[in-house]
Write an enzyme that holds these catalytic residues in place. Structure first.
Site, short mmCIF file in Angstrom:
data_model
loop_
_atom_site.label_atom_id
_atom_site.label_comp_id
_atom_site.label_asym_id
_atom_site.label_seq_id
_atom_site.Cartn_x
_atom_site.Cartn_y
_atom_site.Cartn_z
N CYS A 1 -24.24 -35.56 -9.76
CA CYS A 1 -23.63 -35.77 -11.07
C CYS A 1 -23.53 -37.28 -11.29
CB CYS A 1 -22.23 -35.17 -11.14
SG CYS A 1 -22.14 -33.44 -10.67
N GLY B 1 -21.12 -36.86 -5.91
CA GLY B 1 -20.44 -37.67 -6.91
C GLY B 1 -20.76 -39.12 -6.63
N SER B 2 -21.79 -39.64 -7.31
CA SER B 2 -22.34 -40.94 -6.93
C SER B 2 -21.36 -42.09 -7.15
CB SER B 2 -23.65 -41.20 -7.68
OG SER B 2 -23.46 -41.12 -9.08
N ASN B 3 -20.46 -41.97 -8.13
CA ASN B 3 -19.52 -43.06 -8.38
C ASN B 3 -18.57 -43.26 -7.20
OD1 ASN B 3 -20.55 -43.72 -10.87
ND2 ASN B 3 -19.13 -42.42 -11.99
N ASP B 4 -17.89 -42.17 -6.78
CA ASP B 4 -16.95 -42.31 -5.66
C ASP B 4 -17.68 -42.56 -4.35
OD1 ASP B 4 -14.52 -42.29 -6.83
OD2 ASP B 4 -14.02 -40.19 -6.41
N ARG C 1 -15.30 -30.74 -16.03
CA ARG C 1 -14.09 -31.44 -15.58
C ARG C 1 -12.85 -30.76 -16.13
NH1 ARG C 1 -17.52 -35.67 -17.33
NH2 ARG C 1 -18.34 -36.96 -15.63
N GLU D 1 -18.55 -37.01 -1.97
CA GLU D 1 -18.14 -38.29 -2.54
C GLU D 1 -17.45 -39.19 -1.51
OE1 GLU D 1 -15.36 -37.31 -5.68
OE2 GLU D 1 -14.65 -35.60 -4.55
N ARG E 1 -15.06 -28.11 -11.52
CA ARG E 1 -14.36 -28.89 -10.51
C ARG E 1 -12.85 -28.69 -10.67
NH1 ARG E 1 -15.22 -35.24 -10.62
NH2 ARG E 1 -13.70 -35.08 -12.33
N HIS F 1 -11.41 -23.99 -48.35
CA HIS F 1 -12.37 -24.41 -49.37
C HIS F 1 -12.95 -25.78 -49.05
CE1 HIS F 1 -13.49 -26.50 -53.12
NE2 HIS F 1 -14.06 -25.36 -53.39
#
Length: 791
Positions: free
Chosen positions: A749, A699-702, A508, A678, A576, A418
């Site tokens: 990504c 994977g642009s960060n790594d 992820r 990466e 992934r 409810h």
């Protein structure tokens, strides 16, 4: 059939004015959907003419008019008017013809069922009930397990009286209905013996997001009133509708075990018709429905929705004697189906204090205010306008103060309780099923209630900063470069289902393992032989409802991924494989029993190297089995598998060999295999990787971290970490060029395209196929990409 009474099979949905929405719907289903497999308990309904005959027989018309006038003039309170009118109805006597018809029909029902005095449910159905713009559900009473003619006559009279409960009077005043124009029909229905089994509520739409691709089912042991009232925390199931009709598939994408601490059963002789008793430990530890039953109910929901042509709110019950599943109510869903499909409202919360409590989120909004603890409906006059209502459960008597609340928090209840239903109708954030909110929170405490973070609602201490944004879905530019989404939390992803994304570029797996599964896979595999009794006990609690610890891991992972794959099906969803580092794995339950201590886990035992290692391969096999289940049993062949942190083509061969050993073979049943780009070696040896994979994802960060030799988590080096560094840009351009030359798809990504329009232009000019970003930046990226493509 007479002017006073009609059997359900003679009714159609057009008969609302005669028998109310609830009974008209039951008749419609019995008469038209029975051949399609929809079971509805047989019975009959009294007509609005019978109600008006009762009112005339007892000269109640002037009584109603006088008391309503006194209420409007302020001469009497709502409680005084309600009490007086209910007593007037309960003292009334039946017109002889109406009473005779009810008694005769009850005897005939007994003959149909082969019982001298059948047990029946006696339900109220207002003649203006369940209209598209007004849901009277829950305003009148239902009486269960009524046996015998005299008891039935009394229950019918009490149904009439319930047309004037305080909540029903208040609701009609708000909706603008004339009290004298609304009549009441009584439905008398064969009692399904769910007291010996289970029952619950079902929607043919996701109640939180309005996503029309899912059926939501909740269930608990015993009669269904506890689920409706929110007196229990029920089991919850979610089914992907487009696959439900395929008997070879099992598209159950969510399955959560509820506490189900009590159940409602029949009362014994001399007791009330129903009573609540505690459930057994065994009942709490298992699901109320098998997978086959969940799918059967989902198919019923789809059939009913197709027939009515709109999303539906249904109640179901399972007979404990025959095992048959029944639909006992069906009405239009009146909240999500009426929302605009062109605007998304997004909330973000910046907490002022720590997290205090969690529960199930209702809606996607957030609010802040002071807690007002109310333990009983008798004390609702103590509620402070604009406060956060904190209570154990709510029922329709609470609606007047719920309308004045900033947010609602309850100890018990699920998404179909409810409190949840009314909160959605009122547009309020609510967190239900917290377990102990009335114990943990104190009156007057400043709180921030956030339902903006997925299925899990969070209560923070203090008044946080809440930002609201309306996102228009009109005029989204078309782009040749496909813009996809990065997602981790399946429940949060569902909130973005209206975005016209080209699929998911990065799903992820780590979120599901750390936040839903919560246990180290090796600890689950070794559950029976663990010597750490504390870890073993926690694992035993986690895996309740599943046949084995490995089934728990495989099914939970597959369903979570399935919910993501379902939202944008048939667009591709790139999953992934797990990319935890050893220190992150150690944080899982039982993880410290297995994980090595590494000096530099960022470049240690992670990604591909872990999958074929003697230490971890048997755990990786569980991931493979989950994806095999996802693509096979569940039917989500749009799932693509991506291998992270793969240092060399030789390592890729070893991973592919292990995956094939556990059923995941590249090319088999259309399975595509991607690799994360990466590591500089992924670019330098791109041609060799292209021979082993169907696509690349940058994977642009790594890649930035490893190209520049910068720890991306270091605050001191933040000024050096630049995705626009010429070395990183060279890597990105080279990766795209080499992938395209090899005939392979390639995407990126990362957030850079949303933060930097020039970066989006660089990617487009380089010929990238896809860009995958977080949902909140999707529209900005689409615009940046469109501008870049226009030159």
């Amino acid at each position: 059939m007479s002017a006073n009474l009609i059997w359900f099979e003679a009714l159609k949905r057009e008969d609302v004015a005669l028998v109310g929405g609830k009974n008209a719907s039951l008749g419609e289903m019995i008469s038209t959907l029975g051949p399609k497999g929809i079971r509805v308990p047989t019975g009959f309904a009294t007509t609005s003419d019978a109600y008006r005959a009762f009112v005339a027989e007892n000269d109640l018309g002037p009584v109603i008019a006088d008391h309503v006038a006194a209420l409007e003039a302020g001469r009497m309170t709502l409680a005084e008017v309600g009490t007086a009118l209910r007593h007037a109805f309960e003292r009334g006597h039946w017109p002889k013809a109406v009473e005779a018809d009810i008694r005769t029909a009850y005897r005939e029902l007994g003959e149909r069922l082969g019982q001298a005095a059948p047990s029946v449910a006696v339900r109220s159905s207002a003649t203006a009930e369940d209209l598209p713009d007004a849901s009277f559900a829950g305003q009148q009473e239902t009486f269960l397990n009524i046996t015998g003619e005299d008891a039935l006559i009394t229950a019918c009279r009490r149904c009439y009286a319930s047309l004037f409960t305080d909540r029903a009077i208040s609701y009609r005043r708000v909706q603008g209905f004339d009290h004298s124009e609304v009549a009441l029909s009584v439905g008398v229905q064969m009692m399904v013996r769910s007291d010996m089994s289970s029952s619950g509520v079902m929607f043919s739409i996701d109640t939180e997001t309005g996503c029309d691709r899912f059926v939501l089912i909740t269930g608990a042991w015993g009669l269904g009133e506890n689920v409706v009232q929110g007196a229990v925390d029920p089991d919850e199931f979610m089914v992907f509708k487009p696959f439900a009709g395929d008997v070879d598939l099992s598209p159950i994408v969510a399955k959560d075990l509820g506490a189900k601490e009590v159940k409602m059963i029949y009362g014994s002789k001399g007791e009330p018709q129903t009573r609540n008793v505690p459930t057994s430990k065994a009942e709490r530890a298992r699901f109320t429905l098998s997978d086959a039953e969940v799918l059967e109910l989902a198919r019923m929901a789809i059939t009913i929705e197709d027939h009515y042509g709109l999303p539906m709110d249904m109640e179901w019950a399972k007979d404990g004697i025959t095992g048959a599943l029944y639909i006992v109510q069906a009405r239009p869903e009146t909240v999500q189906s009426r929302k605009s499909s062109h605007v998304l409202q997004s909330y973000s919360v910046k907490p002022a204090g720590p997290k205090v409590l969690e529960g199930l989120s209702v809606g996607n909004a957030a609010a802040a205010g002071r807690a007002c603890l109310i333990h009983s409906a008798a004390d609702i006059d103590k509620f402070v306008d604009g406060a956060v209502l904190v209570t154990s459960i709510t029922d329709p008597d609470w609606v007047p103060i719920m309308k004045r609340a900033a947010a609602i928090v309850t100890d018990h209840g699920g998404r179909t309780s409810h409190a949840a239903i009314v909160s959605r109708e009122l547009g309020l954030p609510a967190i239900v099923g917290t377990g102990d909110a009335t114990h943990v929170l104190h009156d007057g405490q400043d709180l921030t209630v956030s339902c903006a973070e997925g299925d899990k609602g969070t209560i923070y201490d203090g008044i946080g900063e809440i930002t609201t944004e309306d996102i228009s879905l009109d005029d989204i530019p078309e782009t040749q470069t496909r813009v996809m989404l990065n997602v981790a939390d399946p429940s949060a992803a569902t909130r973005w289902w209206r975005l016209p994304a080209a699929g998911v570029g990065l799903a992820r797996m780590e979120f599901l393992i750390s936040n839903v599964i919560k246990a180290h896979p090796l600890a689950l595999l070794d559950h029976d032989t663990l010597t750490d009794e504390g870890v073993k006990a926690e694992l035993t609690t986690l895996i309740r409802g599943y046949d084995s610890p490995t089934d728990y891991f495989i099914e939970t992972l597959a369903r979570g991924l399935g919910r993501i794959a379902a939202i944008w099906y048939p667009e591709p969803v790139i999953i992934r494989l797990s990319d935890f580092k050893s220190n992150e794995y150690a944080e899982l339950l039982g993880g410290t029993l297995y994980e090595p201590e590494e000096e530099n886990p960022m470049i240690g035992l992670r990604g591909a190297a872990r999958y074929y290692s003697e230490f971890y391969e048997r755990a990786f096999a569980l991931e493979c089995r989950a994806i095999l289940r996802l693509r096979g049993e569940m039917g989500f062949d749009n799932a693509i598998v991506m291998v992270p942190f793969c240092r060399s083509p030789e390592e890729a061969d070893r991973v592919a060999e292990v995956m094939a050993r556990y059923g995941l073979e590249r090319g088999k049943d259309g399975l595509q295999l991607y690799v994360m780009t990466e590591i500089p070696s992924n670019v330098i040896r791109a041609e060799e990787f292209a021979a082993r994979f169907d696509g690349f994802s940058i994977g642009s960060n790594d890649l930035t971290q490893l190209t520049l030799g910068v720890d991306r988590d270091s605050g001191e080096l933040a000024h050096v970490f630049r995705e626009r560094d010429p070395a990183v840009l060279w890597m990105i351009r080279e990766a795209i060029a080499r992938a395209k030359a090899a005939g392979r798809k390639i995407g990126l990504c990362g957030q850079a395209p949303s933060n930097d329009p020039a970066f989006a232009r660089l990617l487009v000019e380089a010929g990238i196929d896809t860009i995958s970003v977080t949902p909140d930046s999707f529209l900005d990226v689409k615009r940046n990409v469109a501008e870049a493509e226009r030159g």
